[in-house]
Write a protein that holds these residues in place. Structure first.
Motif, PDB file in Angstrom:
ATOM      1  N   GLN A 191      11.361   0.728   0.500  1.00 54.19           N
ATOM      2  CA  GLN A 191      11.180  -0.631   1.028  1.00 54.19           C
ATOM      3  C   GLN A 191      12.518  -1.344   1.201  1.00 54.19           C
ATOM      4  O   GLN A 191      12.750  -2.038   2.196  1.00 54.19           O
ATOM      5  CB  GLN A 191      10.259  -1.424   0.084  1.00 54.19           C
ATOM      6  N   GLY A 192      13.402  -1.163   0.236  1.00 49.39           N
ATOM      7  CA  GLY A 192      14.706  -1.816   0.316  1.00 49.39           C
ATOM      8  C   GLY A 192      15.549  -1.262   1.448  1.00 49.39           C
ATOM      9  O   GLY A 192      16.251  -2.010   2.144  1.00 49.39           O
ATOM     10  N   GLU A 203       9.153   3.925  -4.172  1.00 52.95           N
ATOM     11  CA  GLU A 203       8.678   2.990  -3.140  1.00 52.95           C
ATOM     12  C   GLU A 203       9.701   1.878  -2.926  1.00 52.95           C
ATOM     13  O   GLU A 203       9.986   1.476  -1.793  1.00 52.95           O
ATOM     14  CB  GLU A 203       7.355   2.347  -3.573  1.00 52.95           C
ATOM     15  N   GLY A 204      10.247   1.384  -4.042  1.00 53.35           N
ATOM     16  CA  GLY A 204      11.218   0.299  -3.959  1.00 53.35           C
ATOM     17  C   GLY A 204      12.453   0.700  -3.168  1.00 53.35           C
ATOM     18  O   GLY A 204      12.984  -0.086  -2.381  1.00 53.35           O
ATOM     19  N   GLN A 205      12.911   1.932  -3.365  1.00 52.39           N
ATOM     20  CA  GLN A 205      14.057   2.410  -2.590  1.00 52.39           C
ATOM     21  C   GLN A 205      13.712   2.442  -1.103  1.00 52.39           C
ATOM     22  O   GLN A 205      14.512   2.043  -0.258  1.00 52.39           O
ATOM     23  CB  GLN A 205      14.469   3.817  -3.049  1.00 52.39           C
ATOM     24  N   SER A 211       7.017   3.827  -8.452  1.00 49.59           N
ATOM     25  CA  SER A 211       7.279   2.434  -8.050  1.00 49.59           C
ATOM     26  C   SER A 211       8.717   2.263  -7.580  1.00 49.59           C
ATOM     27  O   SER A 211       8.985   1.514  -6.640  1.00 49.59           O
ATOM     28  CB  SER A 211       7.035   1.480  -9.221  1.00 49.59           C
ATOM     29  N   TYR A 212       9.646   2.945  -8.258  1.00 46.82           N
ATOM     30  CA  TYR A 212      11.047   2.766  -7.877  1.00 46.82           C
ATOM     31  C   TYR A 212      11.419   3.623  -6.672  1.00 46.82           C
ATOM     32  O   TYR A 212      12.387   3.308  -5.971  1.00 46.82           O
ATOM     33  CB  TYR A 212      11.961   2.969  -9.097  1.00 46.82           C
ATOM     34  N   MET A 260       0.840  -1.192   0.000  1.00 43.91           N
ATOM     35  CA  MET A 260       0.000   0.000   0.000  1.00 43.91           C
ATOM     36  C   MET A 260       0.878   1.245   0.000  1.00 43.91           C
ATOM     37  O   MET A 260       1.869   1.302   0.692  1.00 43.91           O
ATOM     38  CB  MET A 260      -0.865  -0.009   1.254  1.00 43.91           C
ATOM     39  N   ASP A 266       8.689  -6.784  -0.911  1.00 45.07           N
ATOM     40  CA  ASP A 266       7.276  -6.389  -1.002  1.00 45.07           C
ATOM     41  C   ASP A 266       6.732  -6.576  -2.423  1.00 45.07           C
ATOM     42  O   ASP A 266       5.760  -7.310  -2.647  1.00 45.07           O
ATOM     43  CB  ASP A 266       7.162  -4.927  -0.542  1.00 45.07           C
ATOM     44  N   LYS A 267       7.394  -5.939  -3.378  1.00 50.72           N
ATOM     45  CA  LYS A 267       6.862  -5.968  -4.750  1.00 50.72           C
ATOM     46  C   LYS A 267       7.040  -7.349  -5.385  1.00 50.72           C
ATOM     47  O   LYS A 267       6.251  -7.739  -6.269  1.00 50.72           O
ATOM     48  CB  LYS A 267       7.510  -4.871  -5.591  1.00 50.72           C
ATOM     49  N   ARG A 287       6.103 -16.255   0.840  1.00 44.28           N
ATOM     50  CA  ARG A 287       7.296 -15.750   1.542  1.00 44.28           C
ATOM     51  C   ARG A 287       8.197 -16.898   1.993  1.00 44.28           C
ATOM     52  O   ARG A 287       9.419 -16.808   1.886  1.00 44.28           O
ATOM     53  CB  ARG A 287       6.884 -14.889   2.746  1.00 44.28           C
ATOM     54  N   CYS A 329      17.726  -5.598  -2.556  1.00 45.59           N
ATOM     55  CA  CYS A 329      17.267  -4.279  -3.015  1.00 45.59           C
ATOM     56  C   CYS A 329      15.834  -3.937  -2.632  1.00 45.59           C
ATOM     57  O   CYS A 329      15.539  -2.788  -2.352  1.00 45.59           O
ATOM     58  CB  CYS A 329      17.353  -4.178  -4.543  1.00 45.59           C
ATOM     59  N   THR A 330      14.939  -4.905  -2.733  1.00 52.25           N
ATOM     60  CA  THR A 330      13.509  -4.550  -2.786  1.00 52.25           C
ATOM     61  C   THR A 330      12.764  -4.652  -1.467  1.00 52.25           C
ATOM     62  O   THR A 330      11.622  -4.181  -1.382  1.00 52.25           O
ATOM     63  CB  THR A 330      12.756  -5.472  -3.767  1.00 52.25           C
ATOM     64  N   GLY A 331      13.324  -5.350  -0.486  1.00 52.68           N
ATOM     65  CA  GLY A 331      12.535  -5.611   0.719  1.00 52.68           C
ATOM     66  C   GLY A 331      11.427  -6.625   0.468  1.00 52.68           C
ATOM     67  O   GLY A 331      10.560  -6.821   1.319  1.00 52.68           O
ATOM     68  N   GLN A 381      15.116  -4.424  -8.778  1.00 57.34           N
ATOM     69  CA  GLN A 381      15.909  -3.191  -8.867  1.00 57.34           C
ATOM     70  C   GLN A 381      17.204  -3.504  -9.602  1.00 57.34           C
ATOM     71  O   GLN A 381      17.314  -3.268 -10.794  1.00 57.34           O
ATOM     72  CB  GLN A 381      16.127  -2.588  -7.486  1.00 57.34           C
ATOM     73  N   LEU A 386       9.925 -10.648   6.785  1.00 57.55           N
ATOM     74  CA  LEU A 386       9.385  -9.293   6.662  1.00 57.55           C
ATOM     75  C   LEU A 386       7.914  -9.312   6.287  1.00 57.55           C
ATOM     76  O   LEU A 386       7.445 -10.215   5.593  1.00 57.55           O
ATOM     77  CB  LEU A 386      10.150  -8.529   5.565  1.00 57.55           C
ATOM     78  N   PRO A 387       7.194  -8.275   6.726  1.00 57.08           N
ATOM     79  CA  PRO A 387       5.841  -8.066   6.210  1.00 57.08           C
ATOM     80  C   PRO A 387       5.916  -7.180   4.957  1.00 57.08           C
ATOM     81  O   PRO A 387       7.001  -6.788   4.548  1.00 57.08           O
ATOM     82  CB  PRO A 387       5.175  -7.307   7.352  1.00 57.08           C
ATOM     83  N   MET A 388       4.772  -6.878   4.380  1.00 57.69           N
ATOM     84  CA  MET A 388       4.751  -5.825   3.370  1.00 57.69           C
ATOM     85  C   MET A 388       5.225  -4.531   4.043  1.00 57.69           C
ATOM     86  O   MET A 388       5.016  -4.340   5.246  1.00 57.69           O
ATOM     87  CB  MET A 388       3.338  -5.623   2.808  1.00 57.69           C
ATOM     88  N   ILE A 389       5.890  -3.682   3.283  1.00 57.30           N
ATOM     89  CA  ILE A 389       6.399  -2.442   3.856  1.00 57.30           C
ATOM     90  C   ILE A 389       5.637  -1.287   3.207  1.00 57.30           C
ATOM     91  O   ILE A 389       5.785  -1.021   2.014  1.00 57.30           O
ATOM     92  CB  ILE A 389       7.922  -2.324   3.616  1.00 57.30           C
ATOM     93  N   ASP A 390       4.783  -0.660   4.006  1.00 56.30           N
ATOM     94  CA  ASP A 390       3.961   0.429   3.462  1.00 56.30           C
ATOM     95  C   ASP A 390       4.775   1.706   3.359  1.00 56.30           C
ATOM     96  O   ASP A 390       5.597   1.996   4.224  1.00 56.30           O
ATOM     97  CB  ASP A 390       2.746   0.669   4.358  1.00 56.30           C
ATOM     98  N   ARG A 435       4.026   5.194 -14.029  1.00 53.28           N
ATOM     99  CA  ARG A 435       4.767   3.973 -13.694  1.00 53.28           C
ATOM    100  C   ARG A 435       5.004   3.086 -14.912  1.00 53.28           C
ATOM    101  O   ARG A 435       4.531   1.950 -14.953  1.00 53.28           O
ATOM    102  CB  ARG A 435       4.001   3.191 -12.619  1.00 53.28           C
TER     103      ARG A 435
END
Lengths: 764, 161
Positions: free
Chosen positions: A662-663, A658-660, A655-656, A1, B143-144, B129, B139-141, B101, A701-705, A25
């Motif tokens: 989340q990472g 968010e990716g940064q 998207s990227y 999210m 999630d995606k 998972r 890189c991504t954690g 990424q 890990l969970p999803m990272i909002d 995106r």
């Protein structure tokens, strides 16, 4: 999210609300190559006649090299070259500025290949090139090294002690009023001060003080360092390698080997992660020296064991933080001391850690003192917001305890002391166009922040800051004969920057994104750019790309005016076509394709190149909230929920961005919970592999909002700020603060491994 | 030096023969003998999953399999995942979800995800998972990646219906 919060009041020059591409995106231009296995990384190139290069590394953390005898190895059939420190020129003790960190070239060369002393377990002593991997391995085993083993020191405070073994007998502590007479492992003392510390603490109603420590962690890129290098008999060099900057590789190879930069052409491979760890050289100068001796191309690839023992990591640290506040939460004073492990050569990120430590706060009186300390461990390399996560762990843990002591909401305490536009930052400049208040508000009003918690669960909040940088950058845009465009830059694409470069160019040119192809060029094909680091690429290189595209648009208007036989001020560029603004003339629009087809009539090929030194990178702020559950039986911490808000300026490709975020969070969670260099008493890393050095896996890990707060940076054409580094700054403390909530105990030593948490619970 | 051994196998549906050192891994053979560099070496010890391939229907780390063990067996790598010029739904979803990424772990994760969907077409987030817990991404954690795999699973279920 994910949510995007915008503050339209300060918009960027080109963000007039009509953006068609920036902020969307699209699929990344290098995507198909990467999902089909076609993309070529450092180890994926093979050249005809290529040899295999390997490195002999010190088994001792500290030893004098008495002699290296390579005769038996040289006699082995298939061995084509052997090099030691004696094959490299002696370098002067000079600093070289490269991106985020300055490097001392002599130290850099000595780290690449030891001369008189091995300074850590894993330090390179010799290298061989042979016809096969097996022959190279055998040759390494035949090299005879005589060592005089010396006492070693790993822990930062032990290295600072008066009786510590001294690594460098000519290293005298810098930054002191009087130059010391005795060599020391303390390379430098730095200090930042404001106001009157004693008066500030005297004003405080509450004073909180604690000591913190963090372990060394590795950047943990999945791709080991790798290169192929070739030096011809005329001295011309080709290097293919995975790094964060082909120009950085060129410079360092030229310096270490004393070769003209123009004689070295470096082609960037795809990079399999860097996070700062690929902002320096390890293998490339060795491969070139082996190629020079053997006359053949040489490929070198590190094993994972070598990556851990001989590259990266970041500093282990010991800190003290003392905060004074009024009963209403107003901070009156802060006293921070940071001791950072630099590894075998000076250059820990303690300077940046000092500058960022209090950057989120407006405090009238403070002192930040940092120590850069050499130890018998691998020389540290940059790691994502170098130093900032470490000092933030100390300061944000202390702020959390201060909030508890004062009975204040942790976000309210931070808001009370937050920096704003116009505040003079703790590290000097005055903040402008920052979105910190909005980012705090984004978390405070987020449903996560008020969601209920269960037993053994806790919630932690922490904030973080990173400068972001600009710097020297070059970009070219060339138009093909059919009106499509190539965008050429000199910055390796770590996390999707080709997508953002193409998008910015497409936006300006008015082309669909599919008509714009971005490439990352070799050092002979595009002008100089500083490396990909400091969260600079989308900001600084993006500025060069945008200006190059704008220059083309101006040229296209001129060409269209010629073809339409009108004056240039009667031509506008609207969504990819030249339009005559004087409707009475009845001129048909000319598309980019039309103009490209007729370029011969209007002055020849259409293209432009911009070189600039980008200034005005907007600093970034992040606010994170994390929920954990602690298993009281095992001490294991589960991350239940994580939300990260960050001021990103303008998300070019959301998207990227968010990716940064989340990472960065995932790496920070690893740093907080699992990751650490474990050394035995002999100074040898005991966990040099991904089984025992445990980075977070998908099930951890969970999803990272994410919440992208967009407070535009007016210095960037679309309002972008750097985004890649801020997100690793808050998680260490956010996790620790959440664990504090769950177990009612403050954990001050990272990582928060189960045995430590069990011990804290058992202590009652 | 020991003599090289000839190995005959089927890789991505095509018969192949190659010579290999007895100590070489399947990953070495794929990369160095067959030029299939899509499978990556991140650790060489089975800890990162970047070298994931499917060997006779079973997901393995090709760095933990000897090249000679491939004799007479079927190997599927990332290079065989797209059919002709048409991307597999997982590949397409990775692009749409921005689930990569640097892309270095991506081939191994795609191969592992394909193996998951073959045994479990409707995985929960937790199942996804845990299945992918052997594939490191820095890189991504994740999630995606998790979203892309679950979205691909949903789309594949629709295709099957």
């Amino acid at each position: 999210m994910s949510d995007v919060l915008e503050r339209p009041a300060s918009s960027a020059p080109l963000d007039d609300g009509r953006l068609k591409i920036v902020g969307t995106r699209p699929i990344r231009p290098d995507g198909v190559d990467k999902v089909t296995g076609r993309a070529l990384y450092g180890a994926d190139l093979a050249m005809p006649g290529m040899l295999v290069g390997k490195v002999l590394r010190s088994p001792h953390p500290h030893a004098r090299i008495v002699s290296i005898d390579t005769r038996k190895a040289r006699a082995l059939p298939g061995v084509k070259a052997i090099i030691t420190g004696a094959d490299f020129p002696e370098l002067a003790d000079e600093e070289y500025e490269a991106g985020e960190s300055a490097s001392n070239l002599r130290d850099l060369a000595l780290n690449v290949m030891a001369r008189d002393k091995a300074l850590y377990n894993g330090h390179a002593l010799a290298a061989v090139a042979a016809t096969s991997s097996a022959v190279a391995d055998e040759a390494l085993s035949l090299i005879e090294v005589v060592y005089e083993v010396l006492p070693h020191v790993v822990a930062v405070e032990a290295a600072m002690a008066d009786d510590a073994p001294v690594l460098h007998d000519k290293l005298f502590t810098g930054g002191l009023k009087e130059k010391p007479t005795k060599a020391s492992n303390i390379a430098k003392r730095n200090e930042i001060k404001r106001g009157d510390l004693a008066a500030g603490f005297a004003e405080a109603d509450v004073i909180f003080e604690s000591r913190y420590d963090t372990a060394a962690t590795h950047q943990g890129y999945i791709e080991p360092h790798a290169c192929v290098a070739s030096m011809a008999s005329d001295g011309q060099c080709q290097v293919w390698s995975s790094s964060q900057g082909q120009f950085m590789i060129r410079t360092y190879c030229a310096k270490v080997l004393d070769i003209d930069a123009s004689s070295i052409r470096v082609t960037p491979a795809e990079i399999g992660g860097g996070f700062g760890g690929k902002t320096t050289v390890y293998l490339e100068p060795l491969a070139l020296a082996l190629s020079r001796q053997s006359g053949a191309p040489v490929k070198m690839v590190m094993t994972r064991d070598e990556v851990f023992r001989a590259s990266g990591p970041t500093s282990a640290s010991v800190m003290t933080v003392r905060l004074g506040a009024k009963a209403d939460g107003t901070l009156t004073a802060a006293d921070v001391e940071l001791k950072f492990q630099a590894g075998a050569f000076p250059g820990s990120p303690v300077g940046a850690a000092s500058m960022t430590a209090l950057a989120c706060y407006d405090i009238p009186n403070f002192s930040i003192v940092g120590y850069d300390v050499v130890t018998n461990t691998p020389k540290v390399a940059a790691y994502r917001a170098p130093g900032a996560p470490i000092s933030a762990f100390g300061v944000e843990s202390a702020m959390d305890d201060l909030a508890l002591t004062l009975g204040m909401d942790p976000i309210a305490l931070r808001e009370k002391n937050a920096v704003h536009d116009g505040t003079k930052a703790s590290y000097g400049p005055t903040f402008r166009n920052i979105g910190y208040a909005e980012t705090l508000e984004a978390i405070r009003s987020h449903p996560h922040y008020s969601a209920p918690l269960g037993p053994n669960q806790g919630r932690g909040v922490a904030v973080g800051f990173w400068f972001n940088v600009g710097g020297e950058s070059t970009a070219a845009v060339n138009i093909a004969e059919d009106g499509t465009a190539m965008v050429i830059t000199g910055n390796p694409d770590i996390g999707g920057s080709r997508a953002s470069m193409a998008m910015m160019a497409a936006e300006v040119l008015g082309l669909p994104i599919e008509k714009v192809r971005p490439i990352v060029a070799d050092t002979a094909s595009i002008g100089f750019s500083m490396l990909t680091g400091g969260s600079r690429t989308t900001f600084a290189v993006g500025m060069a790309v945008t200006q190059a595209a704008q220059k083309i648009v101006e040229d296209l208007k001129r060409r269209a005016a010629l073809l339409m036989d009108v004056s240039v001020d009667q031509v506008d560029w609207i969504y990819g076509a030249a339009v005559c603004t004087d409707v009475s003339k009845g001129k048909a629009d000319l598309s980019l394709a039309d103009l490209a087809a007729k370029s011969g009539q209007t002055g020849g090929p259409i293209g432009s190149q911009i070189s600039l030194n980008a200034q005005g990178a907007g600093p970034g702020f992040g606010v994170h909230v994390c929920d954990v559950e602690v298993d009281p039986e095992t001490g294991h911490v589960t991350i239940l929920r994580y939300t990260a808000a960050q001021d990103v300026g303008k998300a070019i490709h959301p998207s990227y961005v968010e990716g940064q975020i989340q990472g960065g969070v995932a790496q920070g969670v690893g740093w907080a919970l699992n990751e650490e260099y474990v050394f035995d008493t002999g100074g040898v890393m005991e966990n040099a592999g991904f089984l025992d050095y445990r980075v977070p896996v998908a099930s951890d890990l969970p999803m990272i909002d994410t919440v992208m707060v967009e407070v535009a940076n007016p210095r960037h054409p679309f309002g972008a700020k750097g985004v890649g580094e801020v997100p690793i700054v808050p998680p260490l403390a956010a996790v620790a603060n959440a664990v504090r909530g769950a177990i009612g105990k403050r954990m001050t030593s990272l990582p928060l491994s189960p045995p430590k948490i069990r011990a804290a619970i058992d202590a009652g | 030096m020991s003599k090289r051994t000839q190995v005959s196998a089927v890789v991505n549906g095509d018969p192949v023969d190659f010579l290999t050192d007895p100590g070489a891994t399947l990953l070495d053979a794929l990369r160095d003998e067959l030029g299939l560099t899509g499978s990556k070496e991140g650790c060489g010890s089975g800890d990162c999953g970047a070298c994931s391939v499917i060997l006779d229907g079973r997901l393995v780390c090709s760095c933990l399999v000897l090249a000679v063990e491939a004799e007479g067996r079927r190997v599927e790598t990332i290079e065989g995942m797209a059919e002709g010029g048409r991307l597999h739904i997982l590949q397409q979803k990775f692009l749409e979800h921005a689930a990569l990424q640097c892309g270095f772990c991506t081939p191994g994760i795609l191969v592992a995800a394909k193996a998951l969907l073959e045994v479990n077409p409707d995985p929960t987030e937790s199942e996804t998972r845990y299945w992918l817990a052997g594939n490191l991404c820095r890189c991504t954690g994740y999630d995606k990646i998790i979203r892309a795999v679950m979205d691909a699973a949903a789309e594949l279920r629709q295709v099957r219906v």
